[in-house]
Design a protein around this motif. Structure first.
Motif, mmCIF file in Angstrom:
data_model
loop_
_atom_site.group_PDB
_atom_site.id
_atom_site.type_symbol
_atom_site.label_atom_id
_atom_site.label_comp_id
_atom_site.label_asym_id
_atom_site.label_seq_id
_atom_site.Cartn_x
_atom_site.Cartn_y
_atom_site.Cartn_z
ATOM 1 N N LYS A 95 -1.135 0.598 -11.411
ATOM 2 C CA LYS A 95 -1.812 1.830 -10.974
ATOM 3 C C LYS A 95 -2.633 1.572 -9.721
ATOM 4 O O LYS A 95 -2.688 2.408 -8.812
ATOM 5 N N PHE A 96 -3.287 0.434 -9.673
ATOM 6 C CA PHE A 96 -4.115 0.074 -8.524
ATOM 7 C C PHE A 96 -3.248 -0.158 -7.282
ATOM 8 O O PHE A 96 -3.579 0.308 -6.195
ATOM 9 N N GLN A 97 -2.149 -0.864 -7.469
ATOM 10 C CA GLN A 97 -1.295 -1.227 -6.337
ATOM 11 C C GLN A 97 -0.773 0.000 -5.599
ATOM 12 O O GLN A 97 -0.782 0.026 -4.373
ATOM 13 N N VAL A 98 -0.320 1.007 -6.317
ATOM 14 C CA VAL A 98 0.268 2.174 -5.644
ATOM 15 C C VAL A 98 -0.776 3.012 -4.910
ATOM 16 O O VAL A 98 -0.417 3.800 -4.044
ATOM 17 N N ALA A 99 -2.052 2.813 -5.208
ATOM 18 C CA ALA A 99 -3.097 3.594 -4.567
ATOM 19 C C ALA A 99 -3.731 2.891 -3.364
ATOM 20 O O ALA A 99 -4.534 3.490 -2.651
ATOM 21 N N LEU A 100 -3.366 1.641 -3.126
ATOM 22 C CA LEU A 100 -3.955 0.883 -2.017
ATOM 23 C C LEU A 100 -3.260 1.183 -0.696
ATOM 24 O O LEU A 100 -2.074 1.517 -0.676
ATOM 25 N N PRO A 101 -3.996 1.016 0.412
ATOM 26 C CA PRO A 101 -3.338 1.127 1.722
ATOM 27 C C PRO A 101 -2.279 0.030 1.872
ATOM 28 O O PRO A 101 -2.332 -1.005 1.193
ATOM 29 N N GLU A 102 -1.367 0.228 2.772
ATOM 30 C CA GLU A 102 -0.222 -0.664 2.934
ATOM 31 C C GLU A 102 -0.599 -2.118 3.224
ATOM 32 O O GLU A 102 0.095 -3.048 2.804
ATOM 33 N N HIS A 103 -1.694 -2.338 3.935
ATOM 34 C CA HIS A 103 -2.067 -3.702 4.346
ATOM 35 C C HIS A 103 -2.854 -4.472 3.277
ATOM 36 O O HIS A 103 -3.236 -5.618 3.491
ATOM 37 N N VAL A 104 -3.072 -3.858 2.122
ATOM 38 C CA VAL A 104 -3.829 -4.488 1.038
ATOM 39 C C VAL A 104 -2.940 -4.524 -0.207
ATOM 40 O O VAL A 104 -2.256 -3.559 -0.507
#
Length: 125
Positions: A95-104
């Motif tokens: 869930k966290f991964q899909v909400a992060l900006p591309e560079h993080v």
């Protein structure tokens, strides 16, 4: 590589399905969640990502569990994930991964169900 960590907690109950021990009974924890993110590029302010943004995102992911029976939360019902610490770490990671900006990217998620017991999920080998 830069690494940032945010920590939160929530109180909830769960029981483990298809488990032959005391944890098959409903019981509660004060769950401590630690999310570590990583990235190699800082923005013009010298930040990978703002800690406030990470804390807000973590709250959005974990608030659905606070003062709830995890077995009744979407993703953990009877035909879905068993609400183990391992599966909570996996769920929060995704869930966290899909909400992060591309560079993080998420480096790892630690889910503590007690002071002495935690599960860690990471996709790194």
């Amino acid at each position: 590589m830069y690494f940032l960590k945010v920590i939160s907690h929530f109180d909830s109950a769960h029981y483990l399905r298809q488990y032959s021990g005391k944890c098959s009974n409903i019981h509660g924890h004060t769950w401590k969640i630690e999310v570590t993110v990583k990235g190699s590029k800082l923005n013009h302010q010298g930040l990978l990502i703002d800690f406030g943004d990470l804390k807000t995102l973590l709250a959005k992911v974990t608030d659905q569990f606070d003062h709830k029976l995890i077995n009744n939360v979407d993703g953990f019902t009877d035909d879905e994930l068993n609400p183990t610490a391992e599966n909570l770490a996996y769920y929060i990671y995704n869930k966290f991964q899909v909400a992060l900006p591309e560079h993080v990217a998420v480096h790892q998620v630690e889910v503590w169900e007690s002071e002495k017991s935690c599960a860690i999920y990471s996709e790194e080998r």
